[in-house]
Design an enzyme around this catalytic site. Structure first.
Site, short mmCIF file in Angstrom:
data_model
loop_
_atom_site.label_atom_id
_atom_site.label_comp_id
_atom_site.label_asym_id
_atom_site.label_seq_id
_atom_site.Cartn_x
_atom_site.Cartn_y
_atom_site.Cartn_z
N ASP A 143 0.87 -1.18 0.00
CA ASP A 143 0.00 0.00 0.00
C ASP A 143 0.91 1.23 0.00
O ASP A 143 2.14 1.11 -0.14
CB ASP A 143 -1.01 -0.04 1.16
CG ASP A 143 -0.39 0.30 2.51
OD1 ASP A 143 0.85 0.44 2.59
OD2 ASP A 143 -1.14 0.43 3.49
N CYS B 215 3.00 -3.02 4.01
CA CYS B 215 2.18 -1.84 4.32
C CYS B 215 2.96 -1.05 5.37
O CYS B 215 4.14 -1.32 5.60
CB CYS B 215 0.76 -2.21 4.74
SG CYS B 215 0.61 -3.12 6.30
N THR C 185 2.92 -0.92 8.68
CA THR C 185 3.43 -1.76 9.76
C THR C 185 3.66 -3.20 9.31
O THR C 185 4.32 -3.97 10.02
CB THR C 185 2.41 -1.84 10.92
OG1 THR C 185 1.18 -2.33 10.36
CG2 THR C 185 2.19 -0.47 11.56
N HIS D 136 10.93 -23.38 9.49
CA HIS D 136 9.95 -24.04 10.36
C HIS D 136 8.52 -23.94 9.83
O HIS D 136 7.76 -24.88 9.97
CB HIS D 136 9.97 -23.41 11.76
CG HIS D 136 11.20 -23.75 12.54
ND1 HIS D 136 11.28 -23.57 13.91
CD2 HIS D 136 12.40 -24.25 12.16
CE1 HIS D 136 12.49 -23.97 14.34
NE2 HIS D 136 13.19 -24.37 13.29
N HIS E 255 7.93 -30.19 11.78
CA HIS E 255 7.46 -28.94 11.17
C HIS E 255 6.35 -29.21 10.15
O HIS E 255 5.36 -28.48 10.10
CB HIS E 255 8.63 -28.18 10.55
CG HIS E 255 9.66 -27.76 11.56
ND1 HIS E 255 9.31 -27.10 12.72
CD2 HIS E 255 11.00 -27.95 11.62
CE1 HIS E 255 10.40 -26.87 13.44
NE2 HIS E 255 11.45 -27.39 12.80
#
Ligand code: RB5
Length: 151
Positions: A7, A64, A66, A97, A133
């Site tokens: 964004d 974005c 954050t 993992h 995993h």
């Protein structure tokens, strides 16, 4: 081939990452956005995640401000394991993992050089393939498919 999108909060970082891809000869498709004009991270996050989930791209990168909104969006798409990473250790673990297929970054959280280091580690690290995993990832799939008992 990888898919990348952002964004407005991730635009500057996306452009820097793309510059690195061009230099390093890494093939990508740019899903936008293409300026700092405000857009909804949910639109771009969905487009990138859908492209990865449909197998059109092996890996995605979403950015974005954050990294939170766009990673939440991507993780709503079936088959997507999007990992929001703030350091290289997380990127390595996300691949080894969690077999993460999308890397999410915060354009307003990390410096550009740091983000590119994270991208490099994410792209260079294979899934470990270890049974424990794989088993855990299978259980994520069970949850994703709406089965209440993943144990
Ligand atoms: C946009 O202002 C901002 O909310 C967005 O980039 C992101 O940080 C949301 O999680």
């Amino acid at each position: 081939m990888l898919a990348i999108g952002c964004d407005h909060g991730g635009y500057e970082m996306k452009e820097a990452i793309i510059k690195y891809f061009d230099k390093a000869n890494i093939a990508y498709k740019d899903f936008g956005t293409f300026s700092t004009e405000s857009v909804d991270y949910s639109d771009i996050g969905y487009e990138v995640a859908k492209a990865v989930s449909e197998g059109r791209f092996e890996t995605g990168i979403v950015i974005c401000g954050t990294g939170i909104g766009i990673s939440i969006t991507a993780n709503k798409v079936k088959g997507i394991r999007a990992a929001l990473c703030t350091n290289s250790f997380m990127a390595k673990m996300a691949r080894e993992h969690n077999n993460a297929n999308i890397l999410a970054l915060g354009g307003r959280v990390l410096g550009i050089d740091h983000a590119i280091d994270i991208v490099k580690v994410f792209l260079d690290t294979p899934f470990s393939g270890e049974e424990r995993h794989s088993r855990r990832i299978d259980k994520i799939r069970i949850v994703e498919n709406g089965d209440s008992s993943s144990k």
